[in-house]
Design a protein around this motif. Structure first.
Motif, short mmCIF file in Angstrom:
data_model
loop_
_atom_site.label_atom_id
_atom_site.label_comp_id
_atom_site.label_asym_id
_atom_site.label_seq_id
_atom_site.Cartn_x
_atom_site.Cartn_y
_atom_site.Cartn_z
N ALA A 176 14.99 35.62 -6.83
CA ALA A 176 16.49 35.99 -6.53
C ALA A 176 17.36 34.96 -7.26
O ALA A 176 18.41 35.30 -7.88
CB ALA A 176 16.49 35.68 -5.23
N GLY A 177 16.78 33.87 -7.54
CA GLY A 177 17.61 32.80 -8.17
C GLY A 177 17.46 33.17 -9.85
O GLY A 177 18.69 33.03 -10.39
N LEU A 178 16.35 33.73 -10.41
CA LEU A 178 16.34 34.19 -11.62
C LEU A 178 17.35 35.56 -11.94
O LEU A 178 18.13 35.77 -12.74
CB LEU A 178 15.10 34.67 -12.10
N CYS A 179 17.47 36.19 -11.00
CA CYS A 179 18.70 37.32 -10.80
C CYS A 179 19.98 37.03 -10.82
O CYS A 179 20.97 37.41 -11.50
CB CYS A 179 18.29 38.50 -9.76
N ARG A 180 20.13 36.02 -10.03
CA ARG A 180 21.55 35.10 -9.83
C ARG A 180 21.99 34.79 -11.21
O ARG A 180 22.89 34.93 -11.46
CB ARG A 180 21.29 34.15 -8.68
N ALA A 184 22.93 37.25 -3.97
CA ALA A 184 21.67 37.04 -4.39
C ALA A 184 20.48 37.04 -3.22
O ALA A 184 19.51 37.69 -3.53
CB ALA A 184 21.61 36.01 -5.69
N MET A 185 20.76 36.35 -2.42
CA MET A 185 19.79 36.22 -1.38
C MET A 185 19.98 37.31 -0.55
O MET A 185 18.67 37.54 0.06
CB MET A 185 20.18 34.70 -0.77
N SER A 186 20.80 37.77 0.00
CA SER A 186 20.91 38.77 0.87
C SER A 186 20.53 40.23 0.28
O SER A 186 19.97 41.02 1.00
CB SER A 186 22.25 38.97 1.70
N LEU A 187 20.80 40.47 -0.83
CA LEU A 187 20.71 41.72 -1.50
C LEU A 187 19.28 41.93 -2.14
O LEU A 187 18.75 42.76 -2.54
CB LEU A 187 21.79 42.21 -2.40
N ILE A 188 18.89 40.72 -2.83
CA ILE A 188 17.44 40.58 -3.44
C ILE A 188 16.77 39.86 -2.85
O ILE A 188 15.35 40.37 -2.81
CB ILE A 188 17.99 40.06 -5.16
N GLY A 189 16.95 38.86 -2.47
CA GLY A 189 15.98 37.76 -1.89
C GLY A 189 15.42 38.23 -0.42
O GLY A 189 13.87 38.15 -0.21
N LEU A 190 16.03 38.69 0.27
CA LEU A 190 15.45 38.92 1.63
C LEU A 190 14.68 40.26 1.60
O LEU A 190 13.63 40.45 2.23
CB LEU A 190 16.81 39.40 2.72
N PRO A 191 15.38 41.48 0.86
CA PRO A 191 14.29 42.44 0.96
C PRO A 191 13.05 42.46 0.02
O PRO A 191 11.86 42.69 0.47
CB PRO A 191 15.02 43.77 0.18
N LEU A 192 13.10 41.63 -0.74
CA LEU A 192 11.90 41.12 -1.73
C LEU A 192 10.91 40.32 -0.64
O LEU A 192 9.68 40.54 -0.84
CB LEU A 192 12.38 40.29 -2.75
N ALA A 245 20.86 35.78 -14.18
CA ALA A 245 20.77 36.58 -15.20
C ALA A 245 21.95 37.44 -15.04
O ALA A 245 22.67 38.03 -16.10
CB ALA A 245 19.49 37.37 -15.29
N PHE A 246 22.38 37.73 -13.91
CA PHE A 246 23.28 38.92 -13.51
C PHE A 246 24.67 38.16 -13.08
O PHE A 246 25.67 38.73 -12.65
CB PHE A 246 22.84 39.91 -12.57
N GLN A 247 24.92 36.91 -13.11
CA GLN A 247 26.02 36.23 -12.80
C GLN A 247 26.50 36.60 -11.19
O GLN A 247 27.60 36.82 -10.84
CB GLN A 247 27.16 36.23 -13.70
N LEU A 248 25.42 36.69 -10.39
CA LEU A 248 25.77 36.78 -9.06
C LEU A 248 26.04 35.85 -8.06
O LEU A 248 25.80 34.69 -8.41
CB LEU A 248 24.49 37.49 -8.16
N ASP A 249 26.81 36.00 -7.04
CA ASP A 249 27.16 34.79 -5.99
C ASP A 249 25.82 34.52 -5.28
O ASP A 249 25.10 35.80 -5.15
CB ASP A 249 28.18 35.60 -5.06
N GLU A 250 25.68 33.40 -4.60
CA GLU A 250 24.52 32.98 -4.02
C GLU A 250 24.03 33.83 -2.92
O GLU A 250 23.00 34.13 -2.61
CB GLU A 250 24.62 31.49 -3.89
N ASN A 251 25.29 34.16 -1.98
CA ASN A 251 25.04 34.76 -0.97
C ASN A 251 24.50 35.99 -1.41
O ASN A 251 23.59 36.89 -0.44
CB ASN A 251 26.40 34.82 0.01
#
Length: 93
Positions: free
Chosen positions: A32-36, A46-54, A38-44
């Motif tokens: 989730a940190g790497l995607c954040r 990245a964690m809720s849309l990528i980190g939690l499902p992963l 790489a894609f310039q995502l907000d922390e919330n």
């Protein structure tokens, strides 16, 4: 009640659950940190849309995969006689 079987079940659940939680949490956080970054995502996001499902997916995968490998490595055992001296029968050395 069969205390040896209960101890074996608790041991297996605690070891597999702990290792699965730690491993899934670590990998989900890193990815989730790497995607954040790489894609310039907000922390919330990245964690809720990528980190939690992963995390949930990896947790399920680790719980299914780990018992076989942990038994092979000798960290889990179904033989209650090997769990410790407190399960020795009276008269056994």
């Amino acid at each position: 009640m069969n205390w040896r079987r209960l101890y074996a079940t608790i041991q297996i659940a605690a070891v597999v659950g702990g290792i699965a939680t730690g491993g899934a949490g670590c990998w989900a956080f890193v990815i989730a940190g790497l995607c954040r970054m790489a894609f310039q995502l907000d922390e919330n996001k990245a964690m809720s849309l990528i980190g939690l499902p992963l995390f949930i997916g990896l947790m399920i995968w680790f719980i299914r995969l780990l018992p076989k490998h942990l038994r092979k490595a000798g960290m889990l055992s179904d033989d209650p006689e090997k769990f410790g001296p407190w399960f020795k029968r009276d008269g056994e050395a």
